[in-house]
Design a protein around this motif. Structure first.
Motif, PDB file in Angstrom:
ATOM      1  N   LYS A 152       2.061   6.331  -7.339  1.00 36.25           N
ATOM      2  CA  LYS A 152       1.021   7.206  -7.893  1.00 36.25           C
ATOM      3  C   LYS A 152       1.396   8.683  -7.743  1.00 36.25           C
ATOM      4  CE  LYS A 152      -2.942   4.095  -7.411  1.00 36.25           C
ATOM      5  NZ  LYS A 152      -4.256   3.856  -6.766  1.00 36.25           N
TER       6      LYS A 152
ATOM      7  N   THR B 117       2.414   1.645  -3.487  1.00 36.70           N
ATOM      8  CA  THR B 117       1.376   2.096  -4.427  1.00 36.70           C
ATOM      9  C   THR B 117       1.151   3.595  -4.305  1.00 36.70           C
ATOM     10  OG1 THR B 117       0.273  -0.058  -4.401  1.00 36.70           O
ATOM     11  CG2 THR B 117      -1.034   1.839  -5.117  1.00 36.70           C
ATOM     12  N   ALA B 118       1.035   4.081  -3.075  1.00 31.72           N
ATOM     13  CA  ALA B 118       0.825   5.511  -2.849  1.00 31.72           C
ATOM     14  C   ALA B 118       2.015   6.321  -3.357  1.00 31.72           C
ATOM     15  CB  ALA B 118       0.593   5.776  -1.365  1.00 31.72           C
TER      16      ALA B 118
ATOM     17  N   SER C 100       0.831  -1.208   0.000  1.00 34.60           N
ATOM     18  CA  SER C 100       0.000   0.000   0.000  1.00 34.60           C
ATOM     19  C   SER C 100       0.866   1.258   0.000  1.00 34.60           C
ATOM     20  CB  SER C 100      -0.933   0.011   1.215  1.00 34.60           C
ATOM     21  OG  SER C 100      -0.194  -0.040   2.427  1.00 34.60           O
ATOM     22  N   ASP C 101       1.980   1.235   0.753  1.00 34.07           N
ATOM     23  CA  ASP C 101       2.875   2.403   0.786  1.00 34.07           C
ATOM     24  C   ASP C 101       3.546   2.609  -0.567  1.00 34.07           C
ATOM     25  OD1 ASP C 101       2.320   2.863   3.462  1.00 34.07           O
ATOM     26  OD2 ASP C 101       3.980   1.637   4.167  1.00 34.07           O
TER      27      ASP C 101
END
Length: 372
Positions: free
Chosen positions: A147, A143-144, A140-141
């Protein structure tokens, strides 16, 4: 609270002696009363000729401070222990375990140690909590991060941006560094056409060694000799060199006899050269010292001959970098002897200005402790 960041690239930051000196200096600054434990060191106070503190002396002082009820709870953070010299690392862990087992107070300190997995901290320290950073927990980190970074680049707009994001997220495997290096390499590409970017995305290296080798393969053959010399100095110099020092080091030739004689071989803007030749592999700190981007780069580059190219049009393999310890240190020694034979060195070493010497001493991350 006392902390230390190990750094294999700097000899002053990769030994247990350096760790203890820095931890004790911080504790002394925060808790002036612990000076009594330094003064209690018999070997130092009875030997008037003693000018520095051995590791054994430092450890005894540290042990007394930790076991002193008046010290209170102490928190110690040691970051990147894997970059500490292997023998030193094991010695420190064993002594920390002994200290905790035989403490005269209940849990006199808390210790946080970060390290890459090949240093098995838990094999020496019992009753510790291990928190491995597995790839899945970082998704998740990453991915953020991807992006946000892709969104900043105008060449990655629309559907192309989505393709870049997917390729980086799918290939990251928990490695922020891999993502960062690939992004930097994409941003520094000489072409920004969607076709070229999509072609690059299809052939992304799957691991860090692949990233490093891929970047080195892009170096032009006419720049290879200079690139190899730069890497030798960055990897094997006893401490990180500044841009000015590195400019001189890579310009040295056997025919040079003085500083003026080498002016035509010195780069006018080494910062620009490093950016164009090495891209994200090298970084320049605020103090102008040049470093590899990560310890993994040193591990990989110093242990192998890295092909510049898989082969030319005739199928012949191109020459490779030779960055091994033996060959590199030989070349560094030759260059150093050339420099020491310069006309400017005939009068012998210069005497440093007192104020300048004092300033350099205070900035040293591994000072010699003195108690008066």
């Amino acid at each position: 609270m006392a902390y230390f960041f190990c750094d294999d690239k700097d000899e002053r930051l990769r030994t247990v002696h350096a760790i203890l000196v820095n931890l004790l200096t911080q504790l002394l600054n925060q808790l002036p009363n612990v000076i009594v434990h330094f003064l209690a060191e018999h070997e130092y106070t009875t030997n008037k000729e003693k000018t520095s503190w051995s590791y054994g002396m430092l450890w005894r002082v540290f042990e007394r401070i930790i076991n002193d009820p008046n010290t209170g709870r102490v928190c110690i953070l040691i970051d990147a222990l894997d970059e500490c010299e292997e023998g030193s690392c094991t010695k420190l862990l064993k002594q920390l375990q002994h200290l905790l087992q035989n403490a005269t107070t209940t849990w006199p300190m808390k210790i946080i140690i970060t390290s890459r997995p090949h240093i098995r901290v838990t094999s020496h320290l019992s009753d510790v909590t291990e928190m491995p950073l597995v790839a899945k927990s970082l998704n998740s980190d990453i991915t953020a991060f991807v992006k946000a970074e892709v969104h900043k680049q105008p060449q990655f707009s629309g559907s192309l941006g989505e393709e870049v994001q997917k390729a980086l997220i799918d290939g990251a495997n928990g490695m922020f560094l891999w993502v960062s290096l690939i992004l930097d390499d994409l941003k520094m590409s000489i072409t920004t056409t969607p076709r070229a970017i999509r072609k690059t995305l299809k052939s992304l290296p799957r691991n860090l060694p692949g990233v490093y080798i891929n970047i080195l393969r892009k170096i032009r053959m006419e720049d290879k000799e200079t690139a190899q010399t730069i890497l030798r100095w960055v990897i094997w110099a006893i401490r990180p060199l500044t841009l000015q020092e590195l400019t001189i080091a890579i310009a040295l030739r056997s025919e040079h006899t003085s500083m003026p004689s080498m002016e035509d071989d010195m780069n006018n803007d080494l910062r620009q050269v490093l950016r164009l030749v090495f891209g994200p592999i090298l970084r320049i700190e605020a103090d102008d010292t040049v470093h590899l981007v990560h310890q993994s780069a040193k591990d990989i580059l110093s242990s192998m001959n890295t092909p510049l190219m898989e082969g030319d049009l005739t199928g012949n393999t191109q020459p490779s970098f030779c960055l091994s310890s033996t060959e590199s240190n030989l070349q560094l020694a030759i260059s150093s002897l050339i420099y020491l034979s310069f006309d400017e060195c005939e009068e012998g070493p210069t005497v440093a200005e007192p104020n300048k010497a004092s300033a350099l001493w205070k900035r040293s991350p591994d000072p010699t402790l003195s108690v008066v």
